[in-house]
Design an enzyme around this catalytic site. Structure first.
Site, mmCIF file in Angstrom:
data_model
loop_
_atom_site.group_PDB
_atom_site.id
_atom_site.type_symbol
_atom_site.label_atom_id
_atom_site.label_comp_id
_atom_site.label_asym_id
_atom_site.label_seq_id
_atom_site.Cartn_x
_atom_site.Cartn_y
_atom_site.Cartn_z
ATOM 1 N N GLU A 1 0.848 -1.201 0.000
ATOM 2 C CA GLU A 1 0.000 0.000 0.000
ATOM 3 C C GLU A 1 0.874 1.238 0.000
ATOM 4 O OE1 GLU A 1 -3.112 0.190 2.949
ATOM 5 O OE2 GLU A 1 -3.116 -1.975 3.133
ATOM 6 N N CYS B 1 -4.066 -5.200 2.346
ATOM 7 C CA CYS B 1 -3.048 -6.032 3.011
ATOM 8 C C CYS B 1 -2.858 -7.402 2.372
ATOM 9 C CB CYS B 1 -3.395 -6.195 4.486
ATOM 10 S SG CYS B 1 -3.469 -4.633 5.368
ATOM 11 N N ASN C 1 0.956 -4.026 12.793
ATOM 12 C CA ASN C 1 0.385 -4.531 11.539
ATOM 13 C C ASN C 1 1.234 -4.048 10.364
ATOM 14 O OD1 ASN C 1 -1.142 -5.234 9.322
ATOM 15 N ND2 ASN C 1 -2.848 -3.872 9.772
ATOM 16 N N LYS D 1 -6.366 -8.866 18.381
ATOM 17 C CA LYS D 1 -7.650 -9.473 18.705
ATOM 18 C C LYS D 1 -8.291 -10.234 17.539
ATOM 19 C CE LYS D 1 -8.139 -8.367 23.013
ATOM 20 N NZ LYS D 1 -9.077 -7.377 23.515
ATOM 21 N N HIS E 1 -4.239 -13.116 8.750
ATOM 22 C CA HIS E 1 -3.830 -11.711 8.702
ATOM 23 C C HIS E 1 -4.012 -11.058 10.073
ATOM 24 C CE1 HIS E 1 -3.189 -7.635 7.592
ATOM 25 N NE2 HIS E 1 -4.442 -7.281 7.769
ATOM 26 N N THR F 1 -15.019 -2.718 9.850
ATOM 27 C CA THR F 1 -13.868 -3.514 9.384
ATOM 28 C C THR F 1 -13.888 -4.929 9.972
ATOM 29 O OG1 THR F 1 -12.481 -2.722 11.201
ATOM 30 C CG2 THR F 1 -12.376 -1.481 9.137
ATOM 31 N N SER G 1 -8.402 -5.378 2.724
ATOM 32 C CA SER G 1 -9.640 -4.598 2.751
ATOM 33 C C SER G 1 -10.075 -4.273 1.343
ATOM 34 C CB SER G 1 -9.428 -3.309 3.542
ATOM 35 O OG SER G 1 -9.267 -3.611 4.901
#
Lengths: 137, 347
Positions: free
Chosen positions: B81, B113, B267, B240, B235, B202, B297
């Site tokens: 990205e 990603c 990340n 969490k 990923h 998301t 995404s």
């Protein structure tokens, strides 16, 4: 540095490609056309390993202004940054930046290895020049 | 024809900033942020690092580990990205730096990603078709997160590269599939410095739907269940999400722990699941089985079923493992971090 000049220097900047005299085996970096030891003109490309030792160094706190008036993000944003003369394990010496450390961590005689980094980045529009720098081992 | 991973290489910058340090600037509760995200610190690129320099370091590690002649690499694909140029490929600079080419094809790839795992799929296709002998597929990023935004706590830097081929395979890719839909959970418009996101959107319709659907479909097609795998990598946008997804799918903490890096480096966007897989290859034994599901995404997931081969022990220790990069670190305070990430302009 102009774009054609940056392009011509890609082998030496990216991969430390120097020259080796085919007569007396002398190594050169940056590359040259004639051997200063024996006068031979048959010099072939030779890739130098990226390991060496710091011979001397200085800390740059005021970078040179760009002659064309551009803002130089790199190395300008890096100040204070360290420029060293490095003797490669295979013999030739070169001038390069020592990265990922503070000036207080650098000492003459310390071992270094090459890493791939941005060398010059001028403003948001210019071409980015990449190449080898060095970090402490 | 068997296609798989011939070699792998990884790179994570040395600099870190603690979540606590960022929270302090914005008056947030550090303990609540750490607990909420499951992240303690994240990697930060040096001022002179970008996705290209990370790609080169990871690619050089992959080349050092293998006996592949760089001239035999027929394709170079990097997902990111944060390609430094809008127009001019990352792949040409990387190929030159590993002395590959000029007989190769390249294009920059972007799918949030998951562009790196899409690069693996494309290289698999080119190898299987006989168009190339080897392909270099990488996922690298110097991820962007706006100051004060939730992403600032997690957006990190790093990447991993895989050489895909059919000879001397260290990890056979048994099967791959994708699950993709038009789900606008996270995006960055042209000329914008930082991405925007849909907050809670998301989660369920985006990350969880795609990760879980792709993984379930893979296990249904192959007739496998979580207990058939020694390792699983999902990923990792935060600590969490992958934990919750793995529990929903029936995987244990032991299966995901070796490839779970987000709590230590944040990340790394396109690098995230790729670095997780690289960390698993650093320790996996022959005949062990790995499941990897990426997420990008926008939105989609690529899933891979992989079996480690006997060749892995011959090349594993030729370059430092991912864990060495994670342990080698220097902390920044927020002022230094702002300087590193260009929060302000030079005069």
């Amino acid at each position: 540095m102009t774009v054609p000049r940056i392009w011509r220097k890609i082998p030496q900047y990216y991969n430390l490609i120097g020259k080796k005299c085919q007569k007396c085996n002398s190594l050169y970096f940056p590359p040259r056309d004639v051997c200063t030891h024996c006068g031979e003109i048959n010099l072939q490309n030779y890739k130098l390993e990226g390991n060496g030792e710091i011979i001397t160094f200085t800390v740059i706190r005021t970078p040179m202004p760009d002659p064309e008036g551009e803002i130089i993000d790199i190395p300008g944003r890096q100040i204070p940054y360290i420029i060293a003369i490095i003797k490669l394990d295979q013999g030739p010496c070169l001038t390069s930046e020592i990265v990922d450390c503070s000036p207080g961590e650098v000492k003459i005689g310390k071992k270094v290895k090459s890493v791939f980094r941005k060398i010059v980045e001028k403003g948001p529009r210019g071409v980015i020049q990449y190449g080898c720098k060095f970090k402490l081992i | 024809m068997t296609v798989g991973i011939v070699s792998w290489g990884a790179y994570v910058p040395v600099y870190r900033i603690k979540v606590e340090e960022i929270a302090k600037i914005w008056g947030a509760d550090p303990a609540a942020i750490e607990a909420g995200l499951g992240i303690k610190e994240k990697s930060v690129p040096a001022i002179d690092e970008d996705s290209v320099t990370i790609a080169v370091e990871a690619s050089r590690n992959a080349m050092k580990r293998s006996s592949v002649d760089p001239m035999e690499i027929g394709a170079v694909y990097f997902g990111s990205e944060s390609h430094p140029y809008a127009v001019k490929p990352t792949g040409t600079i990387v190929a030159e730096a590993i002395q590959a080419g000029p007989n190769y094809t390249t294009v920059d790839m972007e799918f949030a990603c998951k562009a790196g795992t899409a690069a693996i799929q494309i290289c698999m296709g080119l190898v299987k078709s006989g168009m190339i002998n080897y392909g270099l597929a990488g996922g690298v990023d110097t991820a962007q997160g706006a100051p004060g935004d939730a992403l600032e706590y997690s957006a990190a830097a790093g990447g991993a590269v895989f050489i895909i081929g059919k000879k001397n395979i260290v990890a056979k890719i048994n099967h791959t599939l994708s699950f993709t839909s038009d789900t606008p959970d996270f995006w960055r418009r042209e000329h914008q410095h930082y991405p925007s996101h849909g907050g809670g959107f998301t989660g369920e319709p985006a990350y969880f739907n795609h990760i879980i659907s792709a993984t379930k479909r893979m296990m249904k097609i192959l007739g496998t269940s979580p207990k058939d795998y020694d390792f699983a990598v999902f990923h990792q946008p935060n600590g969490k999400f992958p934990s919750r997804a793995s529990k929903k799918l029936g995987f244990t903490e032991e299966q995901i722990k070796p490839g779970f890096l987000v709590d230590k480096i944040g990340n790394t966007y396109s690098g995230s699941s790729m670095l997780g897989l690289a960390a698993v290859l650093d320790i996996a034994k022959p005949a062990q089985r790995v499941l990897v599901t990426s997420y990008g995404s926008g939105a989609g997931s690529d899933c891979f079923d992989i079996t480690i081969t006997d060749n892995i022990n011959e090349i594993r220790k030729k370059v430092p493992p991912v864990n060495d990069y994670i342990k080698d670190k220097k902390y920044l305070d927020y002022a230094e971090y702002s300087k590193f990430t260009k929060h302000y302009l030079l005069h």
